[in-house]
Write a protein that holds these residues in place. Sequence first.
Motif, PDB file in Angstrom:
ATOM      1  N   ASP A 129       0.800  -1.224   0.110  1.00 41.21           N
ATOM      2  CA  ASP A 129      -0.120   0.067   0.052  1.00 41.21           C
ATOM      3  C   ASP A 129       0.953   1.181   0.695  1.00 41.21           C
ATOM      4  N   ASP A 133      -2.722  -2.882  -3.006  1.00 39.12           N
ATOM      5  CA  ASP A 133      -3.847  -2.025  -3.378  1.00 39.12           C
ATOM      6  C   ASP A 133      -4.043  -1.428  -4.399  1.00 39.12           C
ATOM      7  N   ALA A 137      -7.967  -3.304  -6.343  1.00 41.66           N
ATOM      8  CA  ALA A 137      -8.562  -2.540  -6.755  1.00 41.66           C
ATOM      9  C   ALA A 137      -9.067  -2.721  -8.200  1.00 41.66           C
ATOM     10  N   PHE A 154     -16.938   3.740  -3.526  1.00 47.38           N
ATOM     11  CA  PHE A 154     -15.470   3.262  -3.477  1.00 47.38           C
ATOM     12  C   PHE A 154     -15.053   2.918  -1.953  1.00 47.38           C
ATOM     13  N   LYS A 155     -15.134   1.396  -1.314  1.00 48.42           N
ATOM     14  CA  LYS A 155     -14.189   1.998  -0.350  1.00 48.42           C
ATOM     15  C   LYS A 155     -12.890   1.059  -0.055  1.00 48.42           C
ATOM     16  N   SER A 156     -11.989   1.231   0.631  1.00 42.93           N
ATOM     17  CA  SER A 156     -10.760   0.854   0.396  1.00 42.93           C
ATOM     18  C   SER A 156     -10.258   0.611   1.497  1.00 42.93           C
ATOM     19  N   SER A 229      -7.437  10.365  -0.458  1.00 40.78           N
ATOM     20  CA  SER A 229      -8.497   9.715  -1.488  1.00 40.78           C
ATOM     21  C   SER A 229      -8.955   9.921  -2.363  1.00 40.78           C
ATOM     22  N   TYR A 236      -7.858   5.616 -10.945  1.00 40.09           N
ATOM     23  CA  TYR A 236      -9.056   4.950 -10.947  1.00 40.09           C
ATOM     24  C   TYR A 236      -9.846   4.168 -12.090  1.00 40.09           C
ATOM     25  N   ARG A 246     -10.426   6.164   1.317  1.00 43.00           N
ATOM     26  CA  ARG A 246      -9.681   5.050   1.218  1.00 43.00           C
ATOM     27  C   ARG A 246      -9.762   5.516   2.824  1.00 43.00           C
ATOM     28  N   GLN A 364      -9.326  -4.413   3.029  1.00 48.74           N
ATOM     29  CA  GLN A 364     -10.668  -4.799   2.032  1.00 48.74           C
ATOM     30  C   GLN A 364     -10.977  -3.644   1.307  1.00 48.74           C
ATOM     31  N   HIS A 365     -11.592  -3.981  -0.435  1.00 51.57           N
ATOM     32  CA  HIS A 365     -12.376  -3.378  -0.579  1.00 51.57           C
ATOM     33  C   HIS A 365     -13.716  -3.493  -0.726  1.00 51.57           C
ATOM     34  N   GLU A 366     -14.742  -2.545  -0.447  1.00 52.70           N
ATOM     35  CA  GLU A 366     -16.319  -2.683  -0.525  1.00 52.70           C
ATOM     36  C   GLU A 366     -16.922  -1.731  -2.236  1.00 52.70           C
TER      37      GLU A 366
END
Length: 452
Positions: A129, A133, A137, A154-156, A229, A236, A246, A364-366
């Motif tokens: 990271d 990441d 992602a 998008f949350k990471s 972020s 991205y 992030r 973890q990515h959401e």
Amino acid sequence: MLNKILVVGAGRSATSLIDYLLEQAPKYQWEVIIADADLALAEKKLEARPHGKAVALDVLDVERRGELVQEVDVVVSMLPPFMHHHLAGDCLRYGKHLANASYVAPELKEMAESAQEKGLIFLCELGLDPGIDHMSAMQGIHQIQEAGHKITSFKSAAGGLVAPESDDNPWHYKFSWSPRNVVLAGQGIAKYMHQGQYKHVPYQRLFEDIELVEVPGMGQYEAYPNRISLKYESAYGLEDTPTILRQTLRYPGYCKAWNLLIQLGLTDDSHELEYSDDLTYASLIRSFLPAANDHLHFDSLRAAVAAFFKLQEDDEALDKLEWLGLFEETPIPFEQASPAVILQDVLEKKWKLQPEEKDMIIMQHEFIYQDADGQQHRRLSTMVQTGDNAEDTAMARLVGLPLAMGVKQIMLEQIERKGVLIPIHEEIYTPILEELQSYGVVFQEREECLSE
């Protein structure tokens, strides 16, 4: 055909990188040169294996550095980020490729056009990271977008933590990477997007702006916003995404206690206390309490700190400060030091990963997206990795392995793009993520429909 690699810096995070390159070297007939200011350290990492050699290098020795760079095809910088530009300048001058695991420094950005014109690859941000990441992602983002769906959030979140079996202190934290970076983490302002609105979180509120993140099979963790972020909005391809955030993960309770250290002033590195050797830790804490409090009589320093922060005296956050020894009349061992340096010294002794103890990485990515029928879906992509011991940490492994795999791609001339690159392109990330799986680095995918 490319056949020589120079690795500059043989510290802990270079171990997995060096091992991988030396394992691959016989197959491709590479020579791997390991350079470090400490020749004994470089020789230890080499372990007398064939296809490699260790050399001493003072990175500020321009002539010697230039000689080594000219001798190879690819230079891997494992130096601190502020020193990458020395090697990058040499690579540009002598026409060599470069790879590192750090964020693209301003000096490297200025070299981007020249590197591209010369057909050079400066591959950056290829560690954990940044690195894993980005790749994981982008793989998820591309899959969702290519299916014709629209990403709405998008949350990471990621954290370098102590493994549960080695967690034996009230902070539930031990160092697996730069202590200084941990002490100074978050200074500045965090910026992110939340439901189409810009959010700005100044440092003094950063560890209060937290949310609980559920990690499947692991439980809940606190997550506080990262500073950068918004830079991933364009990188991205998420320009029209309402929520982009992030975060950094910590065990529950950490952020409240760390916020006390910030509010007291103990993470401040902007000034030195010329008289720090005249202080004890307790007197240092008292010096940060308002003068108006001096006439008040408290049973203990802990009680005074509790009153200042309007906390109950038995608050667990105060347990954490007391466990660090900050309420004790122990002399501070520095003649002249900033509060941050004093705190770092305390933490290095208390948060040290013992030889057989293990660290843990969670990432973890959401992704929340809308399909063509207007249905909302949530995809969770989770990786958990545990180290073997204090030397072979998950942190070092996940920094070194992807970088080594990227170097292999450069050596085998598999990357067509040129210039300053980060691993957000499918041609780079797909082979690396596939190879990482063979090392057990796997993201578990979970998906649910939110519209039902």
